[in-house]
Design an enzyme around this catalytic site. Structure first.
Site: not given
Lengths: 219, 604, 247
Positions: B44, B257, B273, B410
């Site tokens: 986590s 990813h 990016r 998440s």
């Protein structure tokens, strides 16, 4: 940190804090004293009379007679306080030694230097104080005579760097522990402290040389 | 056999596990978390970006509310999620964020006045309102209509995890760390706890519990290249699957990813990016604009990942001892920008690559990132099939992510699901008593002891466990990765079946005494292969493209046939999982439509 | 030219009666961008399956992989082989209990520490989920975060002379933790209560100021500054207690 296996009530007291304060204050006091002491003794470089005059002033005002033993007590108190942190058990000593060797960390070694010099200073400093304070008044001639005897020359050539190292490192350590210097100023302060220590050792050496050169009137 | 009894046994002490445990402990139940690492090392902590909650405090989040968050989540999932769950999630997220603030998170706060931000390589200005000063602020994250991602500088997951564990310590949750659950104890109807192996001593221990929670995170480590921590090998999913009853929901739903650094696959943020960074190939030439003329490098995460993989397959990858990769170029953004706005990227490059991104190129390639799949539960977090078994967080298929998870959702899921499942679990515990079937316990322990003895004694062979694992990872990475097609998927299933047979012949090359990392892996290697087969087989059968599941041979999303969730179970002795399906959602608040992620075909 | 690296690794399995502490040598060809995580994983998978060490996030976030690298405690995942000489000596962290080879039990130590310093926000308020959050200045939030960044890797404890000599010393990590809560207005503990936790020789007054913690911390936490501030704060609290004016 040990893991508590028993539940206990911690006695509420600030004893550690007060002792730490005292350790710092006695340390700081002794640092100031040592610096003054060196400057006063170094006055001999400006002539025998300069030193004698200053020594006479301290004796006439009873500062030597009273202050001397006071410093002696402070010196012993500081040792007793600081010794709480110094390992005396062989096991701890070897842990610390191995730790120092493993870590390649200058400040950790400096602490070892502090601890070792402390032991030497305890003995030699006590001898020095006893010798000087039981033989008042202090005069340049008497000091010179002692040093020219040879034994005391070696004695002071050992004690001088021990004291200056201990004082210099102690000065740095107090500043670090009590947050007087920060991360940003640490390296600069360390450099300053190193130079200061070297200067005091140099003054000390010059003073010793000066004592050797004084013409002692044989009594 | 040492046996420990508790009310709630949480397998996993990450954010989700501990959040549920806190709820139970505060309600007065005896609670134990098992964790294979000290709780604060859980994965986590690696979720650095932030967590989504529609507080709407910051200027760019004005007008945000749970409805908008809900819509973003459902669209993001490509309509694969359970909308009832997504709704609960979006409604609870702001409360969960505030609760964490109350417990001590130093959330970044609104600073009034003008400031600048970058988007698509351009600089923009925003003005924060004076009356919002000091409220929890948010940043931008991909795929959302509003700025909604609450954060603490570059360590949101870390502060959440530390605060949660602080709360757990306060509440009296006991964490048994370096303790790995290797099987669930059940009698076919009720879950009674787990058998665990101590990773300090190697000893087995039985944990009996009224309720057992699986909160072990994702299973990224069945892939060769993953951004996941090394502990995310799916041990929770494996023990659930091993019951033969509890299904894994949507095992094929795996997110990738685009920019993991090579060789460690630590991810560098998509902000690179976003701020104008470009991707270069072996000739140090840009290529994304050839595939995506309008958006180029700014296309969404899955699209970029796919074209990167494609380009490497075209022979345009940069060879390295760790396989082919591409370059990420941020040099032209300049030292000032990199040192301030992309500071963590600079640190990652310096620390883990020895590369200076101001003057050098960053080696990157796509890597597995997130497991939408997991132990299938109902909206209360109760696992299908076994009474007393629950699951939450990335380990679970709750299912708010469907086929694609949004950035920031998440971390949010861990504490939101933890809160909701925690409350439901407390309700369950209050009215529930369990009978421990000692025969079932004895049998389970005997099976596990025997498994270990056979491995240590090389009774079934001396297959090298690492070689077997690597073979499995290669299959998944190369054939069940970002681009999928029937031929490769079938070949992966066939090969994985062969590797599965090899995994049954694994024997230790070391003595297996004590912590033994080799034994630890050997115990779960067969389970990892069963899991891998669920992923590959599930992907092979799903003849459509949805979210992260991108089939070259079936590029359309097919709502007519595939608006349903895969449920994979494994019957003992089988060589393939049994796949069943259920409708994705009982409640349809937002009917299936276009995600707005670029041109896609939808068959309705 | 690729270097051949020699790893001298401490080996001991305390669970195995036949195991004795010793050093094993492993030789590995260096590859570009190699970290100790890559190297050790390779050694375990290709040379010795029993080699025990800890990695978790392998990204410098979780603090699992602290070990003594050529004499200095540090995070192995964050250490590139190109920054090391041809010969690399790896030892487990001292102070912590050995699990095996390079792996130590930091979990037990840190959970005891967290209980001891009561590492949580102490408040009498009740959380009301329906109301807006309490406001906080962003600069303060960032200051708290600066100390909150600690990953409990144990490097500061392993590098601490005091902690090595004295089992009961809390270490910089605990003192930093307390400093974090003192800074946080949500924690309602009084200065007297903080003093009880760290105003002792087990706490801040046991610190000898060797600053190895500051120098090895992989997260560059401002430990020197915080320890200094804490000593002054606790020093003043003690003085105030003397005059009965401490809160």
């Amino acid at each position: 940190m040990a893991i508590d296996t028993t539940i206990y009530v911690r006695p509420q007291s600030g004893i550690s804090a007060y002792l730490d304060w005292l350790q710092m204050l006695t340390g700081a006091g002794l640092i100031l004293f040592m610096w003054s002491h060196m400057i006063l003794v170094a006055s001999v470089n400006f002539g025998v009379d300069a030193m004698n005059t200053i020594a006479k002033f301290f004796e006439d005002s009873y500062m030597a007679q009273v202050g001397g033993p006071m410093i002696g007590l402070t010196f012993l108190l500081h040792f007793a306080l600081a010794a709480r942190k110094v390992p005396f058990r062989t096991e701890q000593q070897s842990t610390m030694w191995k730790h120092g060797k493993m870590l390649h960390h200058k400040d950790t070694w400096l602490w070892v230097v502090q601890a070792v010099t402390a032991m030497i200073i305890l003995i030699m400093g006590a001898i020095h104080m006893w010798t000087v304070l039981t033989d008042l008044p202090i005069t340049a001639q008497k000091s010179a005579a002692r040093i020219q005897g040879g034994f005391w020359l070696v004695f002071y050539l050992i004690l001088l760097p021990m004291v200056e190292l201990h004082v210099g490192i102690g000065f740095y350590r107090i500043a670090v522990k009590w947050g007087f210097i920060k991360r940003k100023t640490r390296q600069g302060f360390k450099g300053f402290e190193n130079i200061l220590t070297l200067i005091f050792i140099a003054i000390g050496l010059i003073t010793i040389v000066r004592f050797i050169l004084i013409q002692v009137i044989q009594v | 056999m040492e046996t420990i009894y508790t009310d709630l046994l949480s397998i996993g002490a990450g954010l989700a596990g501990e959040r549920v445990a806190v709820e139970a402990a505060v309600a007065g139940f005896d609670t134990i978390c098992l964790s294979i690492v000290p709780p604060r090392r859980s994965h986590s902590s690696a979720a650095q970006g932030g967590m989504q909650a529609s507080l709407g405090n910051c200027a760019m989040g004005q007008g945000d509310n749970p409805d908008v968050h809900f819509q973003d989540t459902v669209k993001g999932s490509d309509w694969g999620c359970d909308q009832e769950v997504a709704r609960m999630f979006a409604e609870t997220a702001p409360i969960a964020v505030r609760e964490m603030a109350f417990w001590g998170i130093p959330w970044n706060r609104v600073v009034p006045g003008k400031s600048t931000y970058y988007k698509g390589g351009k600089q923009f200005e925003k003005v924060e309102a004076k009356e919002k000063e000091g409220l929890i602020t948010a940043r931008d994250f991909g795929g959302t209509a509003k700025w909604r991602t609450c954060y603490t500088s570059d360590g949101t997951g870390h502060t959440l995890l530390y605060t949660m564990d602080n709360k757990a310590v306060e509440a009296g949750v006991r964490v048994h760390d370096r303790m790995e659950a290797i099987s669930l104890i059940h009698d076919g109807e009720t879950c009674m706890g787990a058998v665990a192996r101590c990773m300090k001593t190697g000893k087995l221990r039985v944990y009996l519990a009224k309720a057992t929670l699986i909160a072990t995170g994702g299973y990224g480590r069945i892939y060769r290249e993953t951004t996941n921590a090394v502990i995310n090998d799916g041990s929770g999913a494996i023990i659930a699957l091993d019951t033969g009853i509890v299904p894994i929901g949507n095992p094929e739903a795996i997110q990738f990813h685009p920019t993991g650094i090579v060789p460690t696959h630590i991810l560098v943020t998509e902000g690179c990016r976003g701020d104008g960074g470009t991707l270069l190939d072996v000739d140090e030439k840009r290529f994304m604009h050839e595939y995506e003329p309008t958006k180029a490098e700014l296309a969404s995460r899955d699209v970029v990942s796919r074209w990167m993989t494609h380009h490497i397959r075209q022979g345009k990858g940069v060879p390295s001892p760790y396989g082919n990769h591409l370059w990420l170029d941020i040099r032209h953004l300049g030292a000032d920008h990199i040192k301030t706005k992309l500071r963590e990227v600079e640190e990652i490059c310096n620390n883990f690559l020895g590369v200076d991104p101001i003057t050098q190129l960053i080696p990157v390639r796509p890597a597995q990132h997130y497991t939408m799949a997991g132990v299938r539960t109902n909206k209360d977090g109760a696992a299908y099939g076994l009474k007393g078994l629950f699951s939450a967080g990335e380990a679970a298929c709750w299912d708010m992510h469907g086929f694609n998870r949004l950035g920031g959702n998440s971390l949010a899921e861990t504490i939101v699901a933890g809160r909701i499942v925690g409350i439901k679990l407390v309700e369950f515990l209050k009215g529930y008593e369990v009978k421990f079937n000692t025969q079932a316990i004895k049998d389970r322990v005997a099976i596990d002891k025997e498994r270990i003895e056979r491995l240590v004694g090389c009774k079934d062979g001396r297959e090298n466990v690492y070689a077997v694992r690597n073979a499995m990872q290669d299959q998944l990475m190369d054939k069940v990765g970002i681009f999928r097609n029937g031929k490769d998927l079938q070949s992966a299933v066939d090969n994985l079946q062969v590797i599965y047979e090899r995994s049954k012949k694994v024997g230790l090359h070391s003595n297996g005494i004590g912590a033994s990392p080799e034994l630890s892996l050997a115990i779960k290697i067969q389970g990892m292969l069963r899991l891998a087969l669920c992923v590959a087989h599930g992907a092979c059968v799903r003849t459509e493209s949805r979210g992260c599941h991108a089939r070259e041979d079936f590029p359309e999303r097919n709502d007519g046939d595939w608006l349903k969730r895969t449920l994979a179970t494994w019957k003992e002795g089988d060589v393939l999982p049994t796949l069943n399906y259920e409708p994705v959602t009982k409640v349809i608040e937002l009917p299936p439509g276009d995600r707005g992620y670029g041109s896609t075909k939808i068959i309705s | 030219m690729t270097r051949r690296l020699t790893f001298n690794i401490f080996r001991y399995n305390p669970q195995d009666p036949e195991s004795v502490p010793h050093t094993d040598n492993f030789v590995l060809e260096e590859a570009e961008r190699m970290t100790l995580y890559i190297a050790l994983t390779k050694i375990r998978e290709e040379q010795d399956h029993s080699l025990t060490f800890d990695f978790c996030c392998r990204a410098g976030i979780c603090g699992a992989c602290a070990m003594v690298i050529n004499g200095r405690p540090g995070l192995a995942c964050k250490t590139l082989t190109k920054d090391l000489p041809d010969e690399i000596t790896l030892m487990p962290l001292p102070v912590f209990k050995l699990v095996g080879d390079l792996s130590v039990d930091t979990g037990t130590w840190f959970s005891a520490m967290n209980e001891k310093v009561e590492s949580w926000v102490h408040t009498n308020k009740k959380m009301d989920p329906t109301v807006q959050e309490e406001r906080m200045n962003n600069a303060l939030a960032e200051e708290i975060y600066e100390l909150e960044r600690c990953v409990e890797c144990g490097c500061c404890v392993a590098a601490c002379g005091t902690a090595n000599m004295r089992q009961d010393f809390l270490g910089a990590v605990a003192l930093n933790r307390i400093a974090r809560f003192i800074m946080d207005p949500r924690d309602e503990r009084t200065e007297k209560e903080y003093f009880e936790v760290v105003g002792t020789d087990e706490g801040i007054f046991g610190c000898m100021g060797l600053l190895a913690c500051e120098d090895v911390c992989p997260k560059q936490l401002p430990l020197q500054d915080q320890l200094g501030i804490l000593r002054r704060q606790m020093g003043w609290t003690a003085v105030k207690q003397l005059f009965h004016i401490a809160k």
